[in-house]
Motif scaffolding. Structure first.
Motif, mmCIF file in Angstrom:
data_model
loop_
_atom_site.group_PDB
_atom_site.id
_atom_site.type_symbol
_atom_site.label_atom_id
_atom_site.label_comp_id
_atom_site.label_asym_id
_atom_site.label_seq_id
_atom_site.Cartn_x
_atom_site.Cartn_y
_atom_site.Cartn_z
ATOM 1 N N THR A 12 11.417 -3.880 6.846
ATOM 2 C CA THR A 12 12.192 -4.054 5.485
ATOM 3 C C THR A 12 13.428 -3.111 5.198
ATOM 4 O O THR A 12 13.535 -2.230 5.512
ATOM 5 C CB THR A 12 11.305 -3.798 4.316
ATOM 6 O OG1 THR A 12 10.206 -4.714 4.479
ATOM 7 C CG2 THR A 12 11.841 -4.207 2.885
ATOM 8 N N ASP A 60 17.165 -0.554 1.296
ATOM 9 C CA ASP A 60 17.675 -0.787 -0.192
ATOM 10 C C ASP A 60 16.419 -1.931 -0.799
ATOM 11 O O ASP A 60 16.587 -2.160 -1.875
ATOM 12 C CB ASP A 60 18.870 -1.103 -0.156
ATOM 13 C CG ASP A 60 19.444 -2.438 0.598
ATOM 14 O OD1 ASP A 60 18.516 -2.932 1.307
ATOM 15 O OD2 ASP A 60 20.420 -2.800 0.328
ATOM 16 N N GLN A 61 15.643 -2.584 0.074
ATOM 17 C CA GLN A 61 14.622 -3.298 -0.434
ATOM 18 C C GLN A 61 13.196 -2.952 -0.344
ATOM 19 O O GLN A 61 12.363 -3.768 -0.803
ATOM 20 C CB GLN A 61 14.894 -4.770 0.318
ATOM 21 C CG GLN A 61 16.150 -5.404 0.369
ATOM 22 C CD GLN A 61 16.414 -6.749 1.078
ATOM 23 O OE1 GLN A 61 15.245 -7.331 1.414
ATOM 24 N NE2 GLN A 61 17.623 -6.863 1.524
ATOM 25 N N ARG A 62 13.161 -1.686 0.121
ATOM 26 C CA ARG A 62 11.796 -1.289 0.281
ATOM 27 C C ARG A 62 11.239 -0.930 -1.075
ATOM 28 O O ARG A 62 11.780 -0.393 -2.104
ATOM 29 C CB ARG A 62 11.781 -0.003 1.092
ATOM 30 C CG ARG A 62 11.969 -0.258 2.451
ATOM 31 C CD ARG A 62 11.883 1.202 3.482
ATOM 32 N NE ARG A 62 12.276 0.622 4.702
ATOM 33 C CZ ARG A 62 12.840 1.540 5.589
ATOM 34 N NH1 ARG A 62 13.228 2.648 5.151
ATOM 35 N NH2 ARG A 62 13.138 1.145 6.833
ATOM 36 N N THR A 63 9.675 -1.256 -1.244
ATOM 37 C CA THR A 63 9.186 -0.889 -2.777
ATOM 38 C C THR A 63 9.048 0.928 -2.451
ATOM 39 O O THR A 63 9.065 1.511 -1.376
ATOM 40 C CB THR A 63 7.845 -1.475 -2.718
ATOM 41 O OG1 THR A 63 6.981 -0.828 -1.388
ATOM 42 C CG2 THR A 63 8.075 -3.022 -2.611
ATOM 43 N N PRO A 64 8.647 1.323 -3.580
ATOM 44 C CA PRO A 64 8.312 2.801 -3.467
ATOM 45 C C PRO A 64 7.311 3.170 -2.542
ATOM 46 O O PRO A 64 7.520 4.137 -1.992
ATOM 47 C CB PRO A 64 8.054 3.046 -5.060
ATOM 48 C CG PRO A 64 8.698 2.018 -5.551
ATOM 49 C CD PRO A 64 8.781 0.666 -5.032
ATOM 50 N N GLU A 65 6.276 2.215 -2.482
ATOM 51 C CA GLU A 65 5.111 2.440 -1.748
ATOM 52 C C GLU A 65 5.673 2.472 -0.239
ATOM 53 O O GLU A 65 5.213 3.413 0.670
ATOM 54 C CB GLU A 65 4.147 1.716 -1.795
ATOM 55 C CG GLU A 65 2.784 1.875 -0.786
ATOM 56 C CD GLU A 65 1.763 0.972 -1.168
ATOM 57 O OE1 GLU A 65 0.764 1.087 -0.686
ATOM 58 O OE2 GLU A 65 1.800 0.156 -2.351
ATOM 59 N N GLN A 66 6.454 1.534 0.171
ATOM 60 C CA GLN A 66 6.974 1.352 1.543
ATOM 61 C C GLN A 66 7.682 2.505 1.971
ATOM 62 O O GLN A 66 7.852 2.925 2.970
ATOM 63 C CB GLN A 66 7.864 0.033 1.620
ATOM 64 C CG GLN A 66 6.894 -1.231 1.705
ATOM 65 C CD GLN A 66 7.706 -2.434 1.718
ATOM 66 O OE1 GLN A 66 8.921 -2.518 1.027
ATOM 67 N NE2 GLN A 66 7.302 -3.521 2.121
ATOM 68 N N ARG A 68 7.566 5.644 0.667
ATOM 69 C CA ARG A 68 6.885 6.661 1.008
ATOM 70 C C ARG A 68 6.185 6.722 2.548
ATOM 71 O O ARG A 68 6.162 7.716 3.058
ATOM 72 C CB ARG A 68 5.640 6.848 -0.144
ATOM 73 C CG ARG A 68 6.382 7.358 -1.575
ATOM 74 C CD ARG A 68 5.129 7.899 -2.158
ATOM 75 N NE ARG A 68 4.452 6.550 -2.689
ATOM 76 C CZ ARG A 68 4.702 5.741 -3.737
ATOM 77 N NH1 ARG A 68 5.648 6.005 -4.534
ATOM 78 N NH2 ARG A 68 3.883 4.767 -3.983
ATOM 79 N N ALA A 111 7.049 -2.343 6.298
ATOM 80 C CA ALA A 111 7.677 -1.208 5.654
ATOM 81 C C ALA A 111 8.925 -0.995 6.529
ATOM 82 O O ALA A 111 10.164 -0.873 5.894
ATOM 83 C CB ALA A 111 6.918 0.033 5.064
#
Length: 199
Positions: free
Chosen positions: A60, A63-69, A71, A57
């Protein structure tokens, strides 16, 4: 004036290191009545350990992180903001098996971020958490100061210096597991050390 207190004992209200940290913070607040205090108890609310998912996370792009990343990174960001804003940092550190608590190590892993709290330059590493006073209150069951058994003093001095915090006062309460008399002597000694550094 901002004070950050980090407790790392798992013993809650029975913690000698936390109790002594409270005493030091009280003295600092007497010196600076308008000071803001942030207290983080890692024993009660441990920070998540650095693992592969957390490292991924962090590496990364934002702007490419997932919502979980996002958080997960935000949890570390909150700790970094606390120490960036602090003028005085008080660390309450018991010794567990000749080292610091794993909860404190997780906190250190969270706040040590390249480009944010330190950076690499052509001249070497530069710590970015400068102009801060740190106090490290160490609670030992045995007598370890200035011996090969005390690995945590050198480690904490190194990691704080790496982050730019070179003004560090170490306070020791030693022999806490060696009976009531020695325990009281250790606490009395620590209180005197606190009075000296917080004057």
């Amino acid at each position: 004036m901002n004070i950050l207190q980090i407790n790392s004992s798992i013993r809650a209200e029975n913690s000698y290191s936390s109790r002594l940290a409270d005493l030091l913070v009280a003295r600092l607040r007497n010196e600076y009545p308008s000071a803001n205090l942030v207290t983080r108890d890692l024993g009660i609310n441990p920070h998540p350990m650095l693992d592969e998912a957390a490292l991924t996370a962090l590496m990364t792009p934002v702007d490419q992180r997932t919502p979980e990343q996002a958080r997960r990174v935000a949890l570390d960001d909150a700790l970094i903001a606390e120490i960036q804003n602090a003028d005085h940092v008080v660390l309450a550190v018991p010794m567990y098996n000749f080292g610091i608590p794993v909860q404190l190590k997780a906190w250190i892993d969270a706040i040590a971020r390249a480009g944010v709290t330190f950076r690499y330059t052509v001249n070497g590493v530069e710590g970015l958490l400068q102009n801060k006073q740190a106090y490290v209150i160490q609670a030992f069951g045995g007598i370890h100061r200035d011996s090969v058994n005390d690995s945590q003093t050198s480690y904490l001095r190194t990691v704080l210096g790496f982050l730019g915090i070179s003004n560090v006062s170490f306070i020791y309460a030693e022999g806490l597991a060696r009976g009531a008399d020695i325990q009281q002597q250790a606490l009395d000694s620590a209180e005197k050390q606190i009075a000296a550094v917080a004057a």
